[in-house]
Design a protein around this motif. Structure first.
Motif, PDB file in Angstrom:
ATOM      1  N   UNK A   1      -3.640  -1.507   4.984  1.00 25.97           N
ATOM      2  CA  UNK A   1      -3.929  -0.210   5.601  1.00 25.97           C
ATOM      3  C   UNK A   1      -4.895  -0.334   6.768  1.00 25.97           C
ATOM      4  N   UNK A   2      -5.960  -1.110   6.592  1.00 26.68           N
ATOM      5  CA  UNK A   2      -7.069  -1.116   7.539  1.00 26.68           C
ATOM      6  C   UNK A   2      -7.209  -2.400   8.337  1.00 26.68           C
ATOM      7  N   UNK A   3      -6.194  -3.240   8.332  1.00 21.21           N
ATOM      8  CA  UNK A   3      -6.222  -4.430   9.177  1.00 21.21           C
ATOM      9  C   UNK A   3      -6.039  -4.040  10.628  1.00 21.21           C
ATOM     10  N   UNK A   4      -6.919  -4.513  11.493  1.00 26.93           N
ATOM     11  CA  UNK A   4      -6.795  -4.229  12.918  1.00 26.93           C
ATOM     12  C   UNK A   4      -5.965  -5.296  13.620  1.00 26.93           C
ATOM     13  N   UNK A   5      -6.111  -6.541  13.169  1.00 29.18           N
ATOM     14  CA  UNK A   5      -5.406  -7.649  13.814  1.00 29.18           C
ATOM     15  C   UNK A   5      -4.555  -8.461  12.842  1.00 29.18           C
ATOM     16  N   UNK A   6      -4.902  -8.394  11.557  1.00 32.07           N
ATOM     17  CA  UNK A   6      -4.104  -9.094  10.542  1.00 32.07           C
ATOM     18  C   UNK A   6      -3.848  -8.148   9.376  1.00 32.07           C
ATOM     19  N   UNK A   7      -2.690  -8.300   8.779  1.00 26.48           N
ATOM     20  CA  UNK A   7      -2.309  -7.468   7.641  1.00 26.48           C
ATOM     21  C   UNK A   7      -1.564  -8.327   6.630  1.00 26.48           C
ATOM     22  N   UNK A   8      -1.184  -7.748   5.538  1.00 25.09           N
ATOM     23  CA  UNK A   8      -0.512  -8.465   4.458  1.00 25.09           C
ATOM     24  C   UNK A   8       0.873  -7.892   4.259  1.00 25.09           C
ATOM     25  N   UNK A   9       1.871  -8.767   4.201  1.00 27.18           N
ATOM     26  CA  UNK A   9       3.249  -8.331   4.004  1.00 27.18           C
ATOM     27  C   UNK A   9       3.898  -9.132   2.878  1.00 27.18           C
ATOM     28  N   UNK A  10       5.057  -8.660   2.450  1.00 26.01           N
ATOM     29  CA  UNK A  10       5.801  -9.357   1.414  1.00 26.01           C
ATOM     30  C   UNK A  10       5.455  -8.807   0.049  1.00 26.01           C
ATOM     31  N   UNK A  11       5.634  -9.620  -0.924  1.00 26.35           N
ATOM     32  CA  UNK A  11       5.374  -9.187  -2.290  1.00 26.35           C
ATOM     33  C   UNK A  11       6.634  -8.615  -2.909  1.00 26.35           C
ATOM     34  N   UNK A  12       7.013  -9.143  -4.036  1.00 23.27           N
ATOM     35  CA  UNK A  12       8.236  -8.680  -4.691  1.00 23.27           C
ATOM     36  C   UNK A  12       8.070  -7.270  -5.264  1.00 23.27           C
ATOM     37  N   UNK A  13       9.144  -6.544  -5.314  1.00 22.97           N
ATOM     38  CA  UNK A  13       9.136  -5.215  -5.923  1.00 22.97           C
ATOM     39  C   UNK A  13       9.275  -5.335  -7.437  1.00 22.97           C
ATOM     40  N   UNK A  14       8.849  -4.303  -8.131  1.00 25.53           N
ATOM     41  CA  UNK A  14       9.005  -4.279  -9.587  1.00 25.53           C
ATOM     42  C   UNK A  14       7.989  -5.138 -10.313  1.00 25.53           C
ATOM     43  N   UNK A  15       8.258  -5.385 -11.572  1.00 26.17           N
ATOM     44  CA  UNK A  15       7.346  -6.182 -12.404  1.00 26.17           C
ATOM     45  C   UNK A  15       7.550  -7.663 -12.127  1.00 26.17           C
ATOM     46  N   UNK A  16       6.454  -8.328 -11.873  1.00 32.51           N
ATOM     47  CA  UNK A  16       6.517  -9.757 -11.575  1.00 32.51           C
ATOM     48  C   UNK A  16       5.392 -10.472 -12.307  1.00 32.51           C
ATOM     49  N   UNK A  17       5.615 -11.721 -12.604  1.00 30.95           N
ATOM     50  CA  UNK A  17       4.574 -12.522 -13.250  1.00 30.95           C
ATOM     51  C   UNK A  17       3.533 -12.984 -12.239  1.00 30.95           C
ATOM     52  N   UNK A  18       3.995 -13.350 -11.048  1.00 35.93           N
ATOM     53  CA  UNK A  18       3.088 -13.812  -9.997  1.00 35.93           C
ATOM     54  C   UNK A  18       3.373 -13.031  -8.728  1.00 35.93           C
ATOM     55  N   UNK A  19       2.324 -12.507  -8.134  1.00 40.97           N
ATOM     56  CA  UNK A  19       2.464 -11.728  -6.909  1.00 40.97           C
ATOM     57  C   UNK A  19       2.178 -12.645  -5.730  1.00 40.97           C
ATOM     58  N   UNK A  20       3.120 -12.754  -4.829  1.00 38.30           N
ATOM     59  CA  UNK A  20       2.935 -13.569  -3.636  1.00 38.30           C
ATOM     60  C   UNK A  20       3.075 -12.688  -2.405  1.00 38.30           C
ATOM     61  N   UNK A  21       2.380 -13.047  -1.356  1.00 32.89           N
ATOM     62  CA  UNK A  21       2.444 -12.294  -0.110  1.00 32.89           C
ATOM     63  C   UNK A  21       2.009 -13.203   1.040  1.00 32.89           C
ATOM     64  N   UNK A  22       2.195 -12.722   2.247  1.00 34.90           N
ATOM     65  CA  UNK A  22       1.805 -13.479   3.437  1.00 34.90           C
ATOM     66  C   UNK A  22       0.848 -12.656   4.282  1.00 34.90           C
ATOM     67  N   UNK A  23      -0.100 -13.326   4.894  1.00 30.84           N
ATOM     68  CA  UNK A  23      -0.991 -12.699   5.859  1.00 30.84           C
ATOM     69  C   UNK A  23      -0.418 -12.974   7.242  1.00 30.84           C
ATOM     70  N   UNK A  24      -0.245 -11.927   8.033  1.00 36.59           N
ATOM     71  CA  UNK A  24       0.406 -12.057   9.334  1.00 36.59           C
ATOM     72  C   UNK A  24      -0.377 -11.300  10.399  1.00 36.59           C
ATOM     73  N   UNK A  25      -0.106 -11.640  11.636  1.00 36.31           N
ATOM     74  CA  UNK A  25      -0.667 -10.894  12.756  1.00 36.31           C
ATOM     75  C   UNK A  25      -0.030  -9.514  12.744  1.00 36.31           C
TER      76      UNK A  25
END
Length: 121
Positions: free
Chosen positions: A72-96
């Motif tokens: 929400x509040x990233x000015x230059x970098x944010x977080x994307x990805x992450x599987x929908x629904x119930x997951x055992x491990x949550x993964x995501x990427x930090x991107x420009x």
């Protein structure tokens, strides 16, 4: 670290905390990308936009500090990805990129003719 000594600071609210509560799970920008959340962010920022516009008209330089990697509040970098629904491990990427709330802030300040700088703290 950004030097704020001798500066006027206006603390903006955390839209994710207000919208989803304190016990929310980790979330990414993709999961917040919907018209209702954007509308919520615009309404949350509106009174602050009025105040910032007045500061700008009085000659203040406007600098919006973001939270690095925030969906929400990233000015230059944010977080994307992450599987929908119930997951055992949550993964995501930090991107420009910019978070949802900060995109709405930039759009509103630009619409009002306020020149500003936006950077992650």
């Amino acid at each position: 670290m950004v030097d704020t000594k001798g500066k006027n600071i206006v603390q903006l609210p955390c839209p994710e905390l207000i919208y989803l509560g304190a016990s929310r799970r980790e979330i990414t920008r993709d999961q917040l990308e919907n018209p209702n959340y954007r509308r919520f962010c615009r309404s949350l920022f509106e009174p602050f936009a009025d105040m910032i516009e007045q500061f700008y008209q009085e000659g203040y330089a406007i600098k919006v500090l973001g939270v690095p990697k925030s969906p929400s509040c990233g000015a230059q970098t944010t977080t994307v990805g992450g599987p929908a629904g119930r997951v055992e491990a949550f993964t995501h990427d930090n991107v420009v990129g910019t978070g949802i709330f900060y995109e709405e802030i930039a759009e509103e300040l630009t619409r009002r003719g306020v020149l500003f700088e936006m950077v992650d703290a």
